[in-house]
Design a protein around this motif. Structure first.
Motif, short mmCIF file in Angstrom:
data_model
loop_
_atom_site.label_atom_id
_atom_site.label_comp_id
_atom_site.label_asym_id
_atom_site.label_seq_id
_atom_site.Cartn_x
_atom_site.Cartn_y
_atom_site.Cartn_z
N ALA A 17 0.83 -1.20 0.00
CA ALA A 17 0.00 0.00 0.00
C ALA A 17 0.86 1.25 0.00
O ALA A 17 0.58 2.22 -0.71
CB ALA A 17 -0.92 0.00 1.24
N ALA A 18 1.92 1.23 0.81
CA ALA A 18 2.81 2.40 0.90
C ALA A 18 3.49 2.66 -0.43
O ALA A 18 3.57 3.80 -0.90
CB ALA A 18 3.85 2.19 2.00
N ALA A 19 3.99 1.61 -1.05
CA ALA A 19 4.69 1.77 -2.33
C ALA A 19 3.76 2.36 -3.38
O ALA A 19 4.14 3.22 -4.16
CB ALA A 19 5.25 0.43 -2.80
N ASN A 55 -1.30 3.10 8.20
CA ASN A 55 -1.79 1.98 8.99
C ASN A 55 -2.60 1.04 8.09
O ASN A 55 -3.59 1.45 7.50
CB ASN A 55 -2.67 2.51 10.13
CG ASN A 55 -3.07 1.44 11.11
OD1 ASN A 55 -3.47 0.35 10.72
ND2 ASN A 55 -2.98 1.76 12.38
N PRO A 56 -2.18 -0.24 7.99
CA PRO A 56 -2.88 -1.16 7.08
C PRO A 56 -4.29 -1.48 7.53
O PRO A 56 -5.11 -1.93 6.73
CB PRO A 56 -1.98 -2.40 7.10
CG PRO A 56 -1.27 -2.34 8.41
CD PRO A 56 -1.03 -0.88 8.66
N GLU A 57 -4.60 -1.24 8.81
CA GLU A 57 -5.93 -1.56 9.31
C GLU A 57 -6.92 -0.42 9.09
O GLU A 57 -8.10 -0.65 8.83
CB GLU A 57 -5.86 -1.92 10.80
CG GLU A 57 -5.03 -3.18 11.07
CD GLU A 57 -4.93 -3.49 12.55
OE1 GLU A 57 -5.48 -2.72 13.36
OE2 GLU A 57 -4.29 -4.50 12.90
N THR A 58 -6.44 0.82 9.20
CA THR A 58 -7.35 1.96 9.06
C THR A 58 -7.16 2.72 7.75
O THR A 58 -8.05 3.45 7.32
CB THR A 58 -7.12 2.97 10.20
OG1 THR A 58 -5.81 3.53 10.08
CG2 THR A 58 -7.26 2.28 11.56
N GLY A 59 -5.99 2.57 7.11
CA GLY A 59 -5.69 3.32 5.90
C GLY A 59 -5.18 4.71 6.19
O GLY A 59 -4.72 5.41 5.28
N ASN A 60 -5.24 5.15 7.46
CA ASN A 60 -4.79 6.48 7.82
C ASN A 60 -3.27 6.52 7.98
O ASN A 60 -2.63 5.52 8.33
CB ASN A 60 -5.43 6.94 9.13
CG ASN A 60 -6.91 7.24 8.98
OD1 ASN A 60 -7.37 7.61 7.91
ND2 ASN A 60 -7.67 7.06 10.05
N VAL A 61 -2.70 7.69 7.74
CA VAL A 61 -1.27 7.90 7.92
C VAL A 61 -1.06 8.47 9.32
O VAL A 61 -1.77 9.40 9.73
CB VAL A 61 -0.71 8.87 6.86
CG1 VAL A 61 0.80 8.98 7.00
CG2 VAL A 61 -1.07 8.39 5.48
#
Length: 295
Positions: A17-19, A55-61
């Motif tokens: 997701a980050a990439a 955060n992979p669980e919330t999608g928030n940074v």
């Protein structure tokens, strides 16, 4: 407070997701983030746990630099939510300042004389040292043990030059492999494409797991500053806000929240006055809590 280490599955998911976010330079989701109007457009990392991590669980940074960005928005724009975050890496953060896509970069951006010729920087909000992460079964215990081996580093980062200087002083030779993101370097270490992963120690703590260890070796203090375009009208405002955050305890509180080093410029100057080349044993950083349980 201590932060739980990522599981291997969560790491792989978040790395992908980050990439993707960094590659696209897309605006990132963040709780309460404004998407239009008079906002502060800030570039942050999305692959550095504790600083800027999606955060992979919330999608928030979330992380120290995201919280500092919110404080800057509150103090400059009058609203902590007047903030638009964009994922950046060591290669894209400067380019996006250059083309006007960002107002500021808050992305583990080390202040150097060379970079100060291209960008304005605030006073440091965080100070770290370069470290080295290796596999526990590698047999490598110090920098000398990397003689002839390959070290993974980030593109456009200062790490490669600092490591080469340290290697030259020891009379050893290092090979380097450069990658666009930190997750790529960690994966390269896991699969054996590199023998070590080197960047600032606080960043490496977020990538340490039960198969790796952070060497005691640390050198070349790194001062992180908020970067703005050369001559930007925001430069003075950002610096004043960082100074106020330091004076009123906000910075220290946020560092404690994320379990990061509390070392300051005064600590570093005291170490150097005493003849130290870095932040070694016995300084304030060693007594601060470290995320993930330390080395």
């Amino acid at each position: 407070m201590g932060k739980r280490l990522l599981t291997r599955r969560a790491f792989v998911r978040s790395a992908a997701a980050a990439a993707g976010a960094v590659a696209l330079g897309a605006a990132l989701p963040m709780a309460g983030c404004a998407s239009a109007g008079d906002v502060l457009r800030v570039g942050t990392k999305v692959d550095v746990p504790g600083f800027g991590f999606q955060n992979p669980e919330t999608g928030n940074v979330e992380g120290l630099e995201v919280d500092v960005a919110r404080e800057l928005a509150a103090r400059i724009k009058g609203d902590a939510n007047a903030l638009e975050l964009t994922g950046v890496n060591a290669t894209t953060r400067g380019a996006m300042l250059d083309n006007g896509a960002l107002d500021a970069a808050l992305a583990t951006f080390t202040i150097t004389d060379d970079r100060c010729r291209s960008y304005d920087f605030s006073r440091p909000y965080y100070i770290d040292t370069i470290g080295i992460l290796v596999k526990k079964d590698s047999g490598i215990s110090d920098l000398a043990g990397l003689d002839g081996k390959t070290v993974g580093v980030a593109l456009s980062a200062t790490t490669k030059d600092k490591l080469r200087e340290a290697a030259d002083a020891l009379g050893i030779a290092l090979n380097f492999a450069e990658y666009a993101t930190y997750p790529e370097i960690k994966i390269a270490l896991v699969v054996g494409r590199v023998d070590a992963f080197s960047v600032d120690r606080s960043i490496l703590l977020g990538y340490q797991d039960d198969t790796t260890r952070l060497l005691d070796t640390q050198f070349a203090p790194q001062e992180y500053g908020v970067a703005t375009a050369k001559g930007s009208e925001l430069t003075g405002q950002v610096d004043a806000a960082i100074a106020a955050m330091e004076a009123d305890g906000t910075l220290a509180s946020l560092k404690e929240r994320w379990g990061l080093s509390l070392v300051t410029e005064a600590d570093m100057e005291a170490e150097q006055a005493a003849g130290s080349v870095g932040l070694g044993a016995g300084d304030a950083a060693d007594d601060a809590p470290v995320r993930g349980g330390g080395a």
